[in-house]
Design a protein around this motif. Structure first.
Motif, PDB file in Angstrom:
ATOM      1  N   GLY A 244       0.786  -1.223   0.000  1.00 51.52           N
ATOM      2  CA  GLY A 244       0.000   0.000   0.000  1.00 51.52           C
ATOM      3  C   GLY A 244       0.816   1.269   0.000  1.00 51.52           C
ATOM      4  N   GLU A 245       2.146   1.145  -0.076  1.00 47.45           N
ATOM      5  CA  GLU A 245       3.012   2.321  -0.075  1.00 47.45           C
ATOM      6  C   GLU A 245       4.379   1.892  -0.582  1.00 47.45           C
ATOM      7  N   ASP A 246       5.233   2.865  -0.872  1.00 44.71           N
ATOM      8  CA  ASP A 246       6.586   2.538  -1.321  1.00 44.71           C
ATOM      9  C   ASP A 246       7.361   1.850  -0.217  1.00 44.71           C
ATOM     10  N   LEU A 247       8.136   0.861  -0.597  1.00 49.33           N
ATOM     11  CA  LEU A 247       8.982   0.167   0.360  1.00 49.33           C
ATOM     12  C   LEU A 247      10.146   1.077   0.762  1.00 49.33           C
ATOM     13  N   PRO A 248      10.559   1.048   2.013  1.00 47.60           N
ATOM     14  CA  PRO A 248      11.625   1.934   2.475  1.00 47.60           C
ATOM     15  C   PRO A 248      12.980   1.510   1.932  1.00 47.60           C
ATOM     16  N   ALA A 249      13.916   2.449   1.864  1.00 50.26           N
ATOM     17  CA  ALA A 249      15.246   2.168   1.346  1.00 50.26           C
ATOM     18  C   ALA A 249      16.237   1.823   2.437  1.00 50.26           C
ATOM     19  N   GLY A 250      15.981   2.211   3.661  1.00 46.86           N
ATOM     20  CA  GLY A 250      17.013   2.014   4.664  1.00 46.86           C
ATOM     21  C   GLY A 250      16.462   1.675   6.037  1.00 46.86           C
TER      22      GLY A 250
ATOM     23  N   TYR B 203      28.267  -5.935 -18.925  1.00 47.91           N
ATOM     24  CA  TYR B 203      26.830  -5.879 -18.650  1.00 47.91           C
ATOM     25  C   TYR B 203      26.514  -6.083 -17.171  1.00 47.91           C
ATOM     26  N   SER B 204      27.468  -6.596 -16.400  1.00 49.42           N
ATOM     27  CA  SER B 204      27.161  -6.941 -15.014  1.00 49.42           C
ATOM     28  C   SER B 204      28.250  -6.575 -14.019  1.00 49.42           C
ATOM     29  N   GLY B 205      29.411  -6.127 -14.485  1.00 51.01           N
ATOM     30  CA  GLY B 205      30.542  -5.907 -13.588  1.00 51.01           C
ATOM     31  C   GLY B 205      30.224  -5.002 -12.418  1.00 51.01           C
ATOM     32  N   GLU B 206      29.577  -3.875 -12.685  1.00 54.25           N
ATOM     33  CA  GLU B 206      29.244  -2.936 -11.614  1.00 54.25           C
ATOM     34  C   GLU B 206      28.273  -3.556 -10.622  1.00 54.25           C
ATOM     35  N   ALA B 207      27.287  -4.318 -11.133  1.00 53.03           N
ATOM     36  CA  ALA B 207      26.304  -4.951 -10.256  1.00 53.03           C
ATOM     37  C   ALA B 207      26.939  -6.052  -9.416  1.00 53.03           C
ATOM     38  N   LEU B 208      27.865  -6.816 -10.002  1.00 55.04           N
ATOM     39  CA  LEU B 208      28.535  -7.875  -9.248  1.00 55.04           C
ATOM     40  C   LEU B 208      29.401  -7.299  -8.140  1.00 55.04           C
ATOM     41  N   ALA B 209      29.895  -6.086  -8.334  1.00 51.49           N
ATOM     42  CA  ALA B 209      30.722  -5.438  -7.314  1.00 51.49           C
ATOM     43  C   ALA B 209      29.887  -4.812  -6.198  1.00 51.49           C
ATOM     44  N   ASP B 210      28.584  -4.724  -6.385  1.00 55.32           N
ATOM     45  CA  ASP B 210      27.699  -4.137  -5.381  1.00 55.32           C
ATOM     46  C   ASP B 210      27.690  -5.039  -4.137  1.00 55.32           C
ATOM     47  N   PRO B 211      27.909  -4.496  -2.951  1.00 59.12           N
ATOM     48  CA  PRO B 211      27.950  -5.337  -1.741  1.00 59.12           C
ATOM     49  C   PRO B 211      26.635  -6.041  -1.434  1.00 59.12           C
ATOM     50  N   ARG B 212      25.543  -5.603  -2.011  1.00 53.74           N
ATOM     51  CA  ARG B 212      24.258  -6.284  -1.788  1.00 53.74           C
ATOM     52  C   ARG B 212      24.124  -7.555  -2.608  1.00 53.74           C
TER      53      ARG B 212
ATOM     54  N   ALA C 112      21.553  -6.211 -13.277  1.00 52.59           N
ATOM     55  CA  ALA C 112      21.901  -4.794 -13.381  1.00 52.59           C
ATOM     56  C   ALA C 112      20.730  -3.910 -12.972  1.00 52.59           C
ATOM     57  N   GLU C 113      19.507  -4.308 -13.351  1.00 51.68           N
ATOM     58  CA  GLU C 113      18.314  -3.535 -12.979  1.00 51.68           C
ATOM     59  C   GLU C 113      18.124  -3.536 -11.465  1.00 51.68           C
ATOM     60  N   ALA C 114      18.307  -4.696 -10.838  1.00 50.00           N
ATOM     61  CA  ALA C 114      18.146  -4.784  -9.385  1.00 50.00           C
ATOM     62  C   ALA C 114      19.189  -3.932  -8.672  1.00 50.00           C
ATOM     63  N   ALA C 115      20.424  -3.970  -9.157  1.00 49.14           N
ATOM     64  CA  ALA C 115      21.491  -3.211  -8.508  1.00 49.14           C
ATOM     65  C   ALA C 115      21.296  -1.703  -8.642  1.00 49.14           C
ATOM     66  N   ARG C 116      20.586  -1.279  -9.682  1.00 47.10           N
ATOM     67  CA  ARG C 116      20.313   0.160  -9.854  1.00 47.10           C
ATOM     68  C   ARG C 116      19.270   0.673  -8.872  1.00 47.10           C
ATOM     69  N   GLU C 117      18.530  -0.231  -8.246  1.00 47.71           N
ATOM     70  CA  GLU C 117      17.425   0.172  -7.373  1.00 47.71           C
ATOM     71  C   GLU C 117      17.857   0.079  -5.902  1.00 47.71           C
ATOM     72  N   PRO C 118      17.981   1.214  -5.217  1.00 46.89           N
ATOM     73  CA  PRO C 118      18.474   1.197  -3.834  1.00 46.89           C
ATOM     74  C   PRO C 118      17.518   0.537  -2.848  1.00 46.89           C
ATOM     75  N   ARG C 119      16.255   0.368  -3.232  1.00 53.82           N
ATOM     76  CA  ARG C 119      15.308  -0.210  -2.277  1.00 53.82           C
ATOM     77  C   ARG C 119      15.480  -1.710  -2.067  1.00 53.82           C
ATOM     78  N   TRP C 120      16.200  -2.400  -2.972  1.00 49.29           N
ATOM     79  CA  TRP C 120      16.497  -3.816  -2.708  1.00 49.29           C
ATOM     80  C   TRP C 120      17.610  -3.880  -1.658  1.00 49.29           C
ATOM     81  N   ALA C 121      17.337  -4.519  -0.544  1.00 52.42           N
ATOM     82  CA  ALA C 121      18.356  -4.644   0.503  1.00 52.42           C
ATOM     83  C   ALA C 121      19.397  -5.687   0.126  1.00 52.42           C
ATOM     84  N   ARG C 122      18.945  -6.774  -0.524  1.00 53.34           N
ATOM     85  CA  ARG C 122      19.843  -7.852  -0.933  1.00 53.34           C
ATOM     86  C   ARG C 122      19.401  -8.362  -2.295  1.00 53.34           C
ATOM     87  N   VAL C 123      20.382  -8.780  -3.090  1.00 58.10           N
ATOM     88  CA  VAL C 123      20.118  -9.324  -4.423  1.00 58.10           C
ATOM     89  C   VAL C 123      20.891 -10.640  -4.537  1.00 58.10           C
TER      90      VAL C 123
END
Length: 246
Positions: A70-76, A129-138, A97-108
Motif C-alpha cells: 500500500g506504499e513505497d517500500l523503504p530504502a534504509g 553488462y554486469s561488472g558494476e552490479a557484481l561489485a555491489d555489496p548487496r 543490473a536492474e536490481a542493482a540500480r534500485e536502492p530499495r532492494w536490501a539484498r540481491v
C-alpha cells in the motif's frame, strides 16, 4: 551503417553439467555494435540486443510489492524491512543490473547453474553488462540448481520478498527436461514456500501460457496476471506475475 554478419562468431563453447553452452557474437566493435547470444543445447536463450523484458521482470516485481504494502517500500533502516530479491538465472545480466540500480532492494541473490555463464560475467565478454552490479555489496552470486536452491531455502532460514525467474524460454518451452519440474505443482509449491507472505513470483516467458496461469492459482497464488513487453524483434515477451497470500 554496416550490417552485422549473418553468420555469428563462436566466442566460447563448453560442455556444462546440463549440456552444451555457447556464447556467440554478431557484429563488430566498429560497425553496428556487438550483440552477444547465449545458446544452450542448440536452443537460443537470450541476447544483448534488447533487455527490456529482463529489466521489467525485476522492476515490476518491486512495483507489485509496493502495491501489496500500500506504499513505497523503504530504502534504509528505521522503516519496514527492505526487501530481498532472488534472481533465477544470470543470463546476459540485465535483470541483475536492474536490481542493482534500485536502492530499495536490501539484498540481491542471483542463482546460476552454468559455470561458463558465471565465467563470462566475472572475467569474460559479458562483464560490461554486469561488472558494476557484481561489485555491489548487496549482490550474492550462487552457483546452484535453481529448484534445489529454492526447495532448500526455508529450511536454511532463507525467504525472499520476490523471486524473479528467467531460466527458460517459458513454462511451455524449457531448455532441458529438468527445468520442467520448476513449473510443476511441486516446483511452484517450493517457490511459494520460499517467498515471504505477500511476496511476488515473476516468471519470464517468450509467450503467454494460460495453462501456467491456472497452475499458479491451483498452487495457492493470488493476483495472477500476465504482462506483455514489446521488444525489438517484434514478438512480445511476457512476464507472469503471482503473489503469495499474506
Amino acid at each position: 551503417m554496416l550490417t552485422p554478419p549473418a553468420t555469428p562468431v563462436t566466442v566460447d563453447r563448453r560442455e556444462g553439467p546440463y549440456g552444451e553452452v555457447v556464447l556467440r557474437r554478431r557484429g563488430t566493435h566498429s560497425a553496428a555494435g556487438e550483440v552477444f547470444e547465449i545458446i544452450a543445447n542448440g536452443c537460443f536463450l537470450m541476447d544483448t540486443s534488447d533487455g527490456r523484458s529482463e529489466r521489467l521482470l525485476v522492476r515490476a516485481a518491486l512495483t507489485a510489492l509496493d502495491e501489496q504494502n500500500g506504499e513505497d517500500l523503504p530504502a534504509g533502516p528505521g522503516g519496514r524491512r527492505a526487501p530481498h530479491v532472488l534472481i533465477g538465472g544470470l543470463g546476459i545480466g540485465f535483470s541483475l543490473a536492474e536490481a542493482a540500480r534500485e536502492p530499495r532492494w536490501a539484498r540481491v541473490t542471483v542463482v546460476e547453474r552454468e559455470p561458463a555463464i558465471l565465467d563470462w560475467h566475472r572475467e569474460g565478454p559479458l562483464s560490461p553488462y554486469s561488472g558494476e552490479a557484481l561489485a555491489d555489496p548487496r549482490t550474492e552470486l550462487v552457483r546452484a540448481d535453481l529448484l534445489a536452491y529454492v526447495r532448500e531455502a526455508p529450511a536454511a532460514g532463507r525467504r525472499f520478498d520476490a523471486l524473479c525467474l528467467d531460466i527458460d524460454n517459458g513454462p511451455d518451452w524449457t531448455v532441458t527436461e529438468e527445468n520442467s519440474s520448476l513449473y510443476s505443482p511441486t516446483g511452484l509449491a517450493a517457490c511459494r514456500e520460499a517467498l515471504a507472505p505477500g511476496g511476488v513470483l515473476a516468471v519470464w516467458s517468450a509467450r503467454p501460457s494460460p495453462v501456467f496461469e491456472n497452475s499458479l492459482r491451483n498452487e495457492g497464488f493470488c493476483r495472477v496476471r500476465t504482462e506483455e513487453i514489446h521488444v525489438a524483434r517484434g514478438v512480445p515477451d511476457v512476464v507472469h506475475f503471482a503473489v503469495r497470500p499474506a
